[in-house]
Design a protein around this motif. Structure first.
Motif, short mmCIF file in Angstrom:
data_model
loop_
_atom_site.label_atom_id
_atom_site.label_comp_id
_atom_site.label_asym_id
_atom_site.label_seq_id
_atom_site.Cartn_x
_atom_site.Cartn_y
_atom_site.Cartn_z
N GLY A 132 8.45 6.64 -5.75
CA GLY A 132 7.81 7.22 -4.58
C GLY A 132 8.54 8.48 -4.15
O GLY A 132 9.25 9.11 -4.95
N THR B 65 7.49 6.58 0.69
CA THR B 65 6.08 6.30 0.39
C THR B 65 5.95 6.06 -1.11
O THR B 65 6.30 6.93 -1.92
CB THR B 65 5.17 7.47 0.79
OG1 THR B 65 5.37 7.79 2.17
CG2 THR B 65 3.71 7.11 0.56
N ARG B 66 5.49 4.88 -1.48
CA ARG B 66 5.31 4.58 -2.90
C ARG B 66 4.13 5.35 -3.45
O ARG B 66 3.18 5.68 -2.73
CB ARG B 66 5.14 3.08 -3.10
CG ARG B 66 3.88 2.49 -2.52
CD ARG B 66 3.87 0.96 -2.56
NE ARG B 66 4.05 0.46 -3.93
CZ ARG B 66 4.44 -0.79 -4.21
NH1 ARG B 66 4.70 -1.65 -3.23
NH2 ARG B 66 4.56 -1.17 -5.47
N TYR B 67 4.16 5.64 -4.75
CA TYR B 67 3.10 6.42 -5.37
C TYR B 67 1.88 5.56 -5.74
O TYR B 67 0.76 6.03 -5.72
CB TYR B 67 3.61 7.12 -6.63
CG TYR B 67 4.49 8.32 -6.36
CD1 TYR B 67 4.51 8.94 -5.12
CD2 TYR B 67 5.30 8.84 -7.37
CE1 TYR B 67 5.31 10.04 -4.89
CE2 TYR B 67 6.10 9.95 -7.14
CZ TYR B 67 6.10 10.55 -5.89
OH TYR B 67 6.90 11.64 -5.66
N GLU B 68 2.13 4.30 -6.12
CA GLU B 68 1.04 3.43 -6.54
C GLU B 68 1.12 2.10 -5.79
O GLU B 68 2.22 1.61 -5.50
CB GLU B 68 1.10 3.16 -8.05
CG GLU B 68 0.92 4.41 -8.89
CD GLU B 68 0.98 4.10 -10.38
OE1 GLU B 68 1.24 2.91 -10.73
OE2 GLU B 68 0.77 5.01 -11.19
N GLU B 69 -0.03 1.54 -5.47
CA GLU B 69 -0.05 0.24 -4.80
C GLU B 69 0.52 -0.84 -5.72
O GLU B 69 0.46 -0.73 -6.94
CB GLU B 69 -1.48 -0.12 -4.39
CG GLU B 69 -2.05 0.80 -3.31
CD GLU B 69 -3.41 0.33 -2.80
OE1 GLU B 69 -3.95 -0.64 -3.39
OE2 GLU B 69 -3.91 0.92 -1.83
N GLU C 71 3.74 5.19 4.30
CA GLU C 71 5.14 5.53 4.53
C GLU C 71 5.81 4.49 5.41
O GLU C 71 5.21 3.95 6.34
CB GLU C 71 5.27 6.93 5.14
CG GLU C 71 4.75 7.08 6.55
CD GLU C 71 4.98 8.48 7.10
OE1 GLU C 71 5.17 9.42 6.31
OE2 GLU C 71 4.96 8.63 8.34
N THR D 113 0.83 -1.20 0.00
CA THR D 113 0.00 0.00 0.00
C THR D 113 0.86 1.25 0.00
O THR D 113 2.07 1.20 0.26
CB THR D 113 -0.91 0.02 1.23
OG1 THR D 113 -0.08 -0.05 2.42
CG2 THR D 113 -1.87 -1.17 1.23
N CYS D 114 0.23 2.38 -0.28
CA CYS D 114 0.95 3.66 -0.30
C CYS D 114 1.08 4.21 1.11
O CYS D 114 0.54 5.27 1.46
CB CYS D 114 0.23 4.65 -1.21
SG CYS D 114 0.05 4.08 -2.92
#
Length: 269
Positions: free
Chosen positions: A76, A88-92, A41, A38-39
């Motif tokens: 991210g 934090t990734r931008y997309e799941e 952190e 998931t997005c």
């Protein structure tokens, strides 16, 4: 009128962080961690290529000319709070295990390495422990990362490294080392300002200017603390002998323009 200019500077940033953001001294993951699907952190420990960590010293100025980043093909952003860093990734997507020493690659750094001309003005701030060889390693990494052939380099010309004889020795050691290493690509901004800044701004040297020049310091009259310095107060302790006033900025501009022209990178206009 002929070049688009991208200023990548961040006020007060350590040399470690600057060389990291540029890409030469690239950050990597210090300790293995897992990026969730998931997005959300997740804390990540970062370390520069030359082995410095990014806690409260030096500070990695995240966001400005750094994000987005890519860690193991996952895009991210890096954020910071309480001297800790988070990804934090931008997309799941899939939960991904990240090994130690995995590079954290700034997309900006990939773009900037293809610029027509690279200008490096580094060394006024901390991050190299007043060790000329350490600063050289950081800047050499930036030159190696850059894919162009047109670049100029200068180092710190003002501030606390010019206040004492011992620190002035460090400054001249840096200038000699860099001149020998980079040849025509390097120039001493300090010496340019000593030689030219008063004349090209139509300023008459004060007694303080003259005494400072004799010590290898730039004239007080081109610094933000000009009034205090010319009244006999020392740099530091609230007196700004680091940042340039309008006269100083004009001469810094002229210095870089002169060097760019002398190398044939731009034409006089």
């Amino acid at each position: 009128t002929t070049h688009n200019v991208k200023n990548m500077a961040i006020s007060g940033e350590f040399t470690t962080s600057t060389s990291c953001r540029q890409g030469g001294n690239q950050a990597h993951v210090k300790t293995a961690f897992t990026i969730p699907s998931t997005c959300t952190e997740i804390e990540v420990e970062l370390e520069s290529k030359d082995g410095q960590t990014f806690g409260d010293s030096p500070v990695l100025a995240t966001g400005c000319n750094y994000n987005p980043v890519i860690i193991s093909d996952i895009k991210g952003s890096i954020s910071s709070k309480n001297n800790k860093y988070y990804f934090t990734r931008y997309e799941e997507g899939n939960e991904t295990q990240i090994d130690a020493n995995t590079e954290v690659v700034s997309e900006t750094s990939k773009t900037r390495r293809n610029d027509d001309i690279m200008i490096i003005y580094l060394g006024t701030n901390s991050g190299w422990e007043d060790t000329p060889s350490k600063l050289l390693t950081q800047i050499q990494s930036m030159v190696n990362y850059y894919q162009g052939t047109k670049y100029i380099i200068t180092t710190g010309a003002t501030g606390y490294r010019l206040r004492t004889e011992a620190m002035r020795t460090v400054t001249t050691e840096v200038e000699t080392l860099f001149a020998n290493t980079f040849g025509e690509h390097y120039f001493s901004l300090r010496q340019y300002l000593i030689n030219n800044s008063l004349t090209e701004n139509n300023l008459t040297a004060t007694d303080v200017d003259t005494s400072r020049i004799a010590l290898g310091q730039v004239p007080a009259s081109i610094l933000m603390g000009a009034s205090d310095l010319n009244n006999g107060k020392a740099g530091g302790d609230g007196v700004d002998d680091t940042h340039y006033n309008t006269y100083g900025l004009e001469s810094v501009k002229n210095a870089f323009k002169s060097k760019l022209i002398s190398l044939g990178y731009i034409t006089a206009s």
